[in-house]
Design an enzyme around this catalytic site. Structure first.
Site, PDB file in Angstrom:
ATOM      1  N   ALA A 123      41.779  88.693  43.619  1.00 55.76           N
ATOM      2  CA  ALA A 123      41.026  89.471  44.410  1.00 55.76           C
ATOM      3  C   ALA A 123      40.471  90.571  43.863  1.00 55.76           C
ATOM      4  O   ALA A 123      40.960  91.070  42.602  1.00 55.76           O
ATOM      5  CB  ALA A 123      41.739  90.166  45.695  1.00 55.76           C
ATOM      6  N   GLY A 179      44.809  86.290  43.523  1.00 52.89           N
ATOM      7  CA  GLY A 179      43.956  85.625  44.777  1.00 52.89           C
ATOM      8  C   GLY A 179      43.125  84.164  44.285  1.00 52.89           C
ATOM      9  O   GLY A 179      42.731  83.442  45.219  1.00 52.89           O
ATOM     10  N   GLU A 230      45.668  81.513  44.784  1.00 56.15           N
ATOM     11  CA  GLU A 230      45.954  81.425  46.071  1.00 56.15           C
ATOM     12  C   GLU A 230      44.580  80.548  46.739  1.00 56.15           C
ATOM     13  O   GLU A 230      44.750  79.821  47.621  1.00 56.15           O
ATOM     14  CB  GLU A 230      46.051  82.684  46.954  1.00 56.15           C
ATOM     15  CG  GLU A 230      47.313  83.351  46.449  1.00 56.15           C
ATOM     16  CD  GLU A 230      47.592  84.701  46.739  1.00 56.15           C
ATOM     17  OE1 GLU A 230      46.601  85.632  46.475  1.00 56.15           O
ATOM     18  OE2 GLU A 230      48.670  85.137  47.606  1.00 56.15           O
ATOM     19  N   GLU A 269      49.909  90.145  40.362  1.00 56.27           N
ATOM     20  CA  GLU A 269      50.005  91.281  41.293  1.00 56.27           C
ATOM     21  C   GLU A 269      51.171  92.417  40.967  1.00 56.27           C
ATOM     22  O   GLU A 269      50.950  93.518  41.199  1.00 56.27           O
ATOM     23  CB  GLU A 269      50.174  90.865  42.715  1.00 56.27           C
ATOM     24  CG  GLU A 269      48.767  90.230  43.300  1.00 56.27           C
ATOM     25  CD  GLU A 269      48.869  88.666  43.099  1.00 56.27           C
ATOM     26  OE1 GLU A 269      49.661  88.180  42.281  1.00 56.27           O
ATOM     27  OE2 GLU A 269      48.022  87.860  43.588  1.00 56.27           O
TER      28      GLU A 269
HETATM   29  N1  CAA Z   1      39.203  92.405  40.168  1.00 57.76           N
HETATM   30  C1  CAA Z   1      38.335  93.244  39.576  1.00 57.76           C
HETATM   31  N2  CAA Z   1      37.631  93.226  38.345  1.00 57.76           N
HETATM   32  C2  CAA Z   1      38.049  92.327  37.469  1.00 57.76           C
HETATM   33  C3  CAA Z   1      39.528  91.587  37.893  1.00 57.76           C
HETATM   34  C4  CAA Z   1      39.762  91.538  39.328  1.00 57.76           C
HETATM   35  N3  CAA Z   1      40.983  90.908  39.800  1.00 57.76           N
HETATM   36  N4  CAA Z   1      39.648  90.696  36.761  1.00 57.76           N
HETATM   37  C5  CAA Z   1      39.032  91.177  35.792  1.00 57.76           C
HETATM   38  N5  CAA Z   1      37.847  91.822  36.220  1.00 57.76           N
HETATM   39  C6  CAA Z   1      36.642  92.417  35.540  1.00 57.76           C
HETATM   40  C7  CAA Z   1      37.357  93.640  34.388  1.00 57.76           C
HETATM   41  O1  CAA Z   1      37.745  94.918  34.995  1.00 57.76           O
HETATM   42  C8  CAA Z   1      36.310  93.396  33.335  1.00 57.76           C
HETATM   43  O2  CAA Z   1      35.337  94.303  34.095  1.00 57.76           O
HETATM   44  P1  CAA Z   1      34.395  95.324  32.871  1.00 57.76           P
HETATM   45  O3  CAA Z   1      33.778  94.570  31.947  1.00 57.76           O
HETATM   46  O4  CAA Z   1      33.319  95.923  33.704  1.00 57.76           O
HETATM   47  O5  CAA Z   1      35.578  96.274  32.379  1.00 57.76           O
HETATM   48  C9  CAA Z   1      35.710  92.132  33.255  1.00 57.76           C
HETATM   49  O6  CAA Z   1      36.115  91.525  34.461  1.00 57.76           O
HETATM   50  C10 CAA Z   1      36.425  90.934  32.259  1.00 57.76           C
HETATM   51  O7  CAA Z   1      37.756  91.360  32.315  1.00 57.76           O
HETATM   52  P2  CAA Z   1      38.777  92.056  31.287  1.00 57.76           P
HETATM   53  O8  CAA Z   1      37.822  92.763  30.252  1.00 57.76           O
HETATM   54  O9  CAA Z   1      39.924  92.307  31.564  1.00 57.76           O
HETATM   55  O10 CAA Z   1      38.743  90.519  30.394  1.00 57.76           O
HETATM   56  P3  CAA Z   1      40.083  90.048  29.514  1.00 57.76           P
HETATM   57  O11 CAA Z   1      39.491  88.641  28.836  1.00 57.76           O
HETATM   58  O12 CAA Z   1      40.428  90.948  28.248  1.00 57.76           O
HETATM   59  O13 CAA Z   1      41.364  89.772  30.532  1.00 57.76           O
HETATM   60  C11 CAA Z   1      42.268  89.121  32.565  1.00 57.76           C
HETATM   61  C12 CAA Z   1      41.327  88.696  31.366  1.00 57.76           C
HETATM   62  C13 CAA Z   1      43.836  88.539  31.838  1.00 57.76           C
HETATM   63  C14 CAA Z   1      42.019  87.837  33.563  1.00 57.76           C
HETATM   64  C15 CAA Z   1      42.228  90.518  32.995  1.00 57.76           C
HETATM   65  O14 CAA Z   1      40.918  90.625  33.277  1.00 57.76           O
HETATM   66  C16 CAA Z   1      42.986  90.674  34.016  1.00 57.76           C
HETATM   67  O15 CAA Z   1      44.346  90.569  34.008  1.00 57.76           O
HETATM   68  N6  CAA Z   1      42.564  90.635  35.225  1.00 57.76           N
HETATM   69  C17 CAA Z   1      43.328  90.941  36.528  1.00 57.76           C
HETATM   70  C18 CAA Z   1      44.077  89.711  37.038  1.00 57.76           C
HETATM   71  C19 CAA Z   1      44.773  90.446  38.251  1.00 57.76           C
HETATM   72  O16 CAA Z   1      45.841  91.313  38.404  1.00 57.76           O
HETATM   73  N7  CAA Z   1      44.453  89.621  39.323  1.00 57.76           N
HETATM   74  C20 CAA Z   1      45.299  90.058  40.716  1.00 57.76           C
HETATM   75  C21 CAA Z   1      44.279  90.739  41.489  1.00 57.76           C
HETATM   76  S1  CAA Z   1      45.047  91.284  42.971  1.00 57.76           S
HETATM   77  C22 CAA Z   1      45.023  90.045  44.119  1.00 57.76           C
HETATM   78  O17 CAA Z   1      44.619  88.957  43.813  1.00 57.76           O
HETATM   79  C23 CAA Z   1      45.865  90.222  45.170  1.00 57.76           C
HETATM   80  C24 CAA Z   1      46.008  89.049  46.331  1.00 57.76           C
HETATM   81  O18 CAA Z   1      46.820  88.493  46.342  1.00 57.76           O
HETATM   82  C25 CAA Z   1      44.915  88.646  47.030  1.00 57.76           C
END
Ligand code: CAA
Length: 278
Positions: free
Chosen positions: A86, A129, A132, A152
């Protein structure tokens, strides 16, 4: 979109680009006979599932549920990500009450209620998400690069779109605990060993493989296909609804915590979170 080789098949028909304009999806009805393809398309945000994207997904699925020419649907992302969860940017400043009121998971429910077979084709990240969403599909095909996880906990929250309920059913309690409590990312190979994937294939052929299976399903008796999906869903979901509601309430509640604010802010500022336990 799939390359020529990914879609090459003697029975492939010219695809019809949906005339509706989508901001965050690329949609092709009839990419194969009876098959629709939806590609999540926010590549700069690794296909993070924000509200406009999920609303578009809900709209396409509602349209295709009523379209007799579509009998099976494939949902995919791109080589880097199916979806990285998400949208954290959208949630970072929310309160428990605003989360409760906006109830972003209504659109997830619409995916779950889609009556025709929905096949996930995962390449790259399927996290939070994103995982999911794949779990709401009826089958999961994965490229060798696919990476799965529930990160998360690293944001000071828990999964909110069903993982605490789906994963214990699909993987057993212990593996669900490991995924959700550690937030670790696991490979497609490991997920396949855990029994959650239909098949793994090289990244450049997995979409073709998924479309082949979709095409086979699309050739079956349409009403029997709907009935089979409905019956199989009941095997999993009879006791699920209550668990989903519990997960949703505690998910919203976590937006009253300092740790949620810190966890999401730390992600956006690309630093380690400092947990307060409050
Ligand atoms: N939401 C918003 N933006 C996201 C995102 C997310 N879930 N995942 C990645 N992005 C964005 C980053 O902010 C980044 O944007 P900028 O270039 O503007 O900074 C862009 O995508 C590229 O990401 P990274 O620079 O972080 O890429 P990376 O290769 O270094 O890492 C990754 C990849 C490990 C997937 C890392 O992006 C990450 O950890 N993302 C978050 C994953 C996460 O925590 N997901 C759970 C979200 S909460 C949820 O989903 C709740 C639910 O149950 C519904």
């Amino acid at each position: 979109m799939p390359s020529q080789s990914e879609t090459s098949n003697s029975q492939t028909r010219p695809s019809t680009q949906d005339t509706t304009q989508y901001q965050h999806l690329i949609v092709e009805a009839g990419i194969r006979p009876g098959v629709g393809l939806i590609q999540l398309n926010r590549p700069k945000a690794l296909n993070a599932l924000n509200t406009p994207l999920m609303e578009e997904l809900r709209a396409v699925l509602a349209q295709w549920d009523d379209d007799p020419t579509i009998r099976c649907v494939v949902l995919t992302g791109n080589e880097r990500a199916f979806a990285a969860g998400a949208d954290i940017r959208e949630m970072a400043d929310q309160s428990a009450i605003s989360m409760y009121l906006r109830d972003q998971f209504r659109t997830w429910d619409a995916v779950r209620r889609f009556r025709k077979p929905l096949l996930a084709c995962v390449r790259g990240y399927a996290l939070g998400g994103g995982l999911e969403l794949a779990l709401l599909c009826d089958m999961i095909f994965a490229g060798e690069s696919a990476k799965f996880g529930c990160p998360e906990i690293k944001l000071g929250i828990i999964p909110g779109a069903g993982a605490t309920q789906w994963l214990p059913r699909l993987l057993g309690k212990q593996r669900a605990m490991e995924l959700i409590l550690t937030g670790e990312i696991v490979s497609a190979k490991e997920m396949a060993q855990w029994g959650i994937l239909n098949r793994i294939a090289p990244d450049d052929t997995v979409l073709d493989l998924t479309l082949n299976v979709a095409e086979t399903i699309a050739q079956q008796a349409p009403i029997a296909v709907l009935a089979a999906k409905e019956a199989i869903q009941h095997a999993y979901e009879t006791f699920l609804t209550e668990g989903i509601l519990v997960e949703r309430k505690v998910f919203f509640l976590l937006f009253a915590s300092e740790d949620q604010k810190e966890g999401m802010q730390a992600f956006l500022e690309k630093r380690k979170p400092q947990w307060q336990g409050s």
